[in-house]
Design a protein around this motif. Structure first.
Motif, PDB file in Angstrom:
ATOM      1  N   SER A 183      54.933  42.476  43.571  1.00  0.00           N
ATOM      2  CA  SER A 183      53.731  41.953  44.227  1.00  0.00           C
ATOM      3  C   SER A 183      52.528  42.071  43.303  1.00  0.00           C
ATOM      4  CB  SER A 183      53.444  42.717  45.527  1.00  0.00           C
ATOM      5  OG  SER A 183      53.054  44.053  45.241  1.00  0.00           O
ATOM      6  N   ASN A 184      51.506  41.265  43.578  1.00  0.00           N
ATOM      7  CA  ASN A 184      50.258  41.357  42.817  1.00  0.00           C
ATOM      8  C   ASN A 184      49.566  42.703  43.035  1.00  0.00           C
ATOM      9  OD1 ASN A 184      50.291  38.805  41.572  1.00  0.00           O
ATOM     10  ND2 ASN A 184      49.589  37.824  43.461  1.00  0.00           N
ATOM     11  N   GLU A 185      49.752  43.271  44.222  1.00  0.00           N
ATOM     12  CA  GLU A 185      49.130  44.572  44.498  1.00  0.00           C
ATOM     13  C   GLU A 185      49.674  45.641  43.548  1.00  0.00           C
ATOM     14  OE1 GLU A 185      50.368  42.530  46.773  1.00  0.00           O
ATOM     15  OE2 GLU A 185      48.514  41.936  47.808  1.00  0.00           O
ATOM     16  N   GLU A 186      50.988  45.607  43.311  1.00  0.00           N
ATOM     17  CA  GLU A 186      51.590  46.577  42.392  1.00  0.00           C
ATOM     18  C   GLU A 186      51.090  46.359  40.965  1.00  0.00           C
ATOM     19  OE1 GLU A 186      55.904  47.548  44.462  1.00  0.00           O
ATOM     20  OE2 GLU A 186      55.746  45.873  43.051  1.00  0.00           O
ATOM     21  N   ILE A 187      50.958  45.105  40.572  1.00  0.00           N
ATOM     22  CA  ILE A 187      50.444  44.802  39.238  1.00  0.00           C
ATOM     23  C   ILE A 187      49.002  45.280  39.088  1.00  0.00           C
ATOM     24  CG2 ILE A 187      49.685  42.891  37.765  1.00  0.00           C
ATOM     25  CD1 ILE A 187      52.284  41.497  38.302  1.00  0.00           C
ATOM     26  N   ASN A 188      48.185  45.082  40.114  1.00  0.00           N
ATOM     27  CA  ASN A 188      46.790  45.534  40.050  1.00  0.00           C
ATOM     28  C   ASN A 188      46.704  47.049  39.885  1.00  0.00           C
ATOM     29  OD1 ASN A 188      45.715  42.951  40.278  1.00  0.00           O
ATOM     30  ND2 ASN A 188      45.639  43.032  42.522  1.00  0.00           N
ATOM     31  N   LEU A 189      47.587  47.769  40.557  1.00  0.00           N
ATOM     32  CA  LEU A 189      47.612  49.226  40.396  1.00  0.00           C
ATOM     33  C   LEU A 189      47.996  49.601  38.965  1.00  0.00           C
ATOM     34  CD1 LEU A 189      49.284  50.347  43.753  1.00  0.00           C
ATOM     35  CD2 LEU A 189      46.917  50.746  43.042  1.00  0.00           C
ATOM     36  N   ALA A 190      48.959  48.862  38.403  1.00  0.00           N
ATOM     37  CA  ALA A 190      49.380  49.128  37.025  1.00  0.00           C
ATOM     38  C   ALA A 190      48.236  48.849  36.050  1.00  0.00           C
ATOM     39  CB  ALA A 190      50.594  48.283  36.672  1.00  0.00           C
ATOM     40  N   LEU A 191      47.479  47.792  36.307  1.00  0.00           N
ATOM     41  CA  LEU A 191      46.387  47.422  35.410  1.00  0.00           C
ATOM     42  C   LEU A 191      45.279  48.478  35.404  1.00  0.00           C
ATOM     43  CD1 LEU A 191      46.081  43.592  36.095  1.00  0.00           C
ATOM     44  CD2 LEU A 191      46.883  44.681  33.997  1.00  0.00           C
ATOM     45  N   GLU A 192      45.162  49.216  36.489  1.00  0.00           N
ATOM     46  CA  GLU A 192      44.152  50.270  36.542  1.00  0.00           C
ATOM     47  C   GLU A 192      44.417  51.366  35.507  1.00  0.00           C
ATOM     48  OE1 GLU A 192      43.862  51.716  40.520  1.00  0.00           O
ATOM     49  OE2 GLU A 192      43.098  49.815  41.327  1.00  0.00           O
ATOM     50  N   ARG A 193      45.667  51.470  35.048  1.00  0.00           N
ATOM     51  CA  ARG A 193      45.994  52.473  34.024  1.00  0.00           C
ATOM     52  C   ARG A 193      45.546  52.024  32.634  1.00  0.00           C
ATOM     53  NH1 ARG A 193      51.081  52.329  36.821  1.00  0.00           N
ATOM     54  NH2 ARG A 193      52.010  51.224  35.058  1.00  0.00           N
ATOM     55  N   LYS A 194      45.236  50.730  32.503  1.00  0.00           N
ATOM     56  CA  LYS A 194      44.723  50.154  31.252  1.00  0.00           C
ATOM     57  C   LYS A 194      45.657  50.393  30.066  1.00  0.00           C
ATOM     58  CE  LYS A 194      39.905  50.487  32.735  1.00  0.00           C
ATOM     59  NZ  LYS A 194      38.551  50.972  32.428  1.00  0.00           N
ATOM     60  N   ASP A 195      46.978  50.286  30.327  1.00  0.00           N
ATOM     61  CA  ASP A 195      47.948  50.450  29.235  1.00  0.00           C
ATOM     62  C   ASP A 195      48.827  49.219  29.066  1.00  0.00           C
ATOM     63  OD1 ASP A 195      49.476  50.624  31.524  1.00  0.00           O
ATOM     64  OD2 ASP A 195      50.531  52.460  30.949  1.00  0.00           O
TER      65      ASP A 195
END
Length: 228
Positions: A183-195
């Protein structure tokens, strides 16, 4: 999912060789003038497969016009029976490509299934220094293949990205990871790690890999995909 095996080609004179780029990679673009793809049948050539990967494999599709599985089974036959002839065919296909303007995606289906097969690709990559090669792999998770995977990635014109999901052990250091989210929600959480970044092609930011080149040239940390 179908359990496929090598298929002896009806015509034994010449292997299929590389395919033209698919709908995701593109055939040509603003960054790369030519994209090729090499495929093998899934599952039987994927020794590092996880349960998640087995359940979500996008090659588990009966549309032969889009996923020519039986051609990929013929490819496996050539790998197992006449690597020399196959190497000649692939090198001939790459012969006239301009320096660093062509790229080969190794495996939109299949994976590095043995030490001999990894050595086969190392030979081709070394013989074609003007061509970029890239691949996503789970074979890093196989103890007897991990050293060969590391050596493969050392080659200057090869970029290897480790496919990973949360059911697997933590991948080896020194590589970018490829992670698929549902889901896009999971991707957004991953992007918060900035890695890492999301795949630009999947979000319509570029038309294909041929217009992007991030995974091909290795200019990234991790790459995130939406399940497809």
């Amino acid at each position: 999912m179908q359990q496929l095996t090598p298929i002896k080609p009806a015509n034994l004179t010449e292997p299929n060789g590389l395919e033209s780029g698919n709908s995701k990679t593109g055939n040509n673009g603003s960054v790369f003038e030519k994209i090729f793809v090499w495929n093998l049948p899934p599952v039987i050539t994927c020794p590092g497969i996880s349960d998640w990967c087995r359940q979500n494999c996008y090659n588990a599709d009966n549309r032969y016009e889009k996923f020519p599985i039986f051609k990929w089974c013929e490819n496996l036959w050539w790998v197992l029976n006449d690597k020399e002839k196959l190497c000649e065919k692939i090198s001939l296909q790459l012969k006239d490509c301009k320096k660093r303007k062509a790229a080969v995606r190794i495996h939109s289906s299949g994976d590095f299934f043995s030490k001999d097969y990894i050595a086969f690709w190392k030979d081709i990559i070394r013989k074609n220094p003007n061509i970029y090669f890239w691949a996503y792999t789970r074979s890093w998770a196989v103890d007897e293949l991990v050293d060969d995977i590391i050596e493969l990635n050392v080659l200057d014109n090869m970029n290897l990205i480790l496919s990973w999901d949360e059911t697997m052990v933590h991948p080896i250091d020194g590589f970018a990871k490829s992670i698929v989210y549902s889901s896009n929600e999971e991707i957004n959480l991953a992007l918060e790690r900035k890695d890492g970044i999301v795949c630009p092609e999947q979000y319509g930011l570029v038309s294909s890999c041929a217009d992007c080149g991030i995974c091909i040239s290795g200019d990234l940390n991790n790459i995130y995909f939406i399940l497809h």
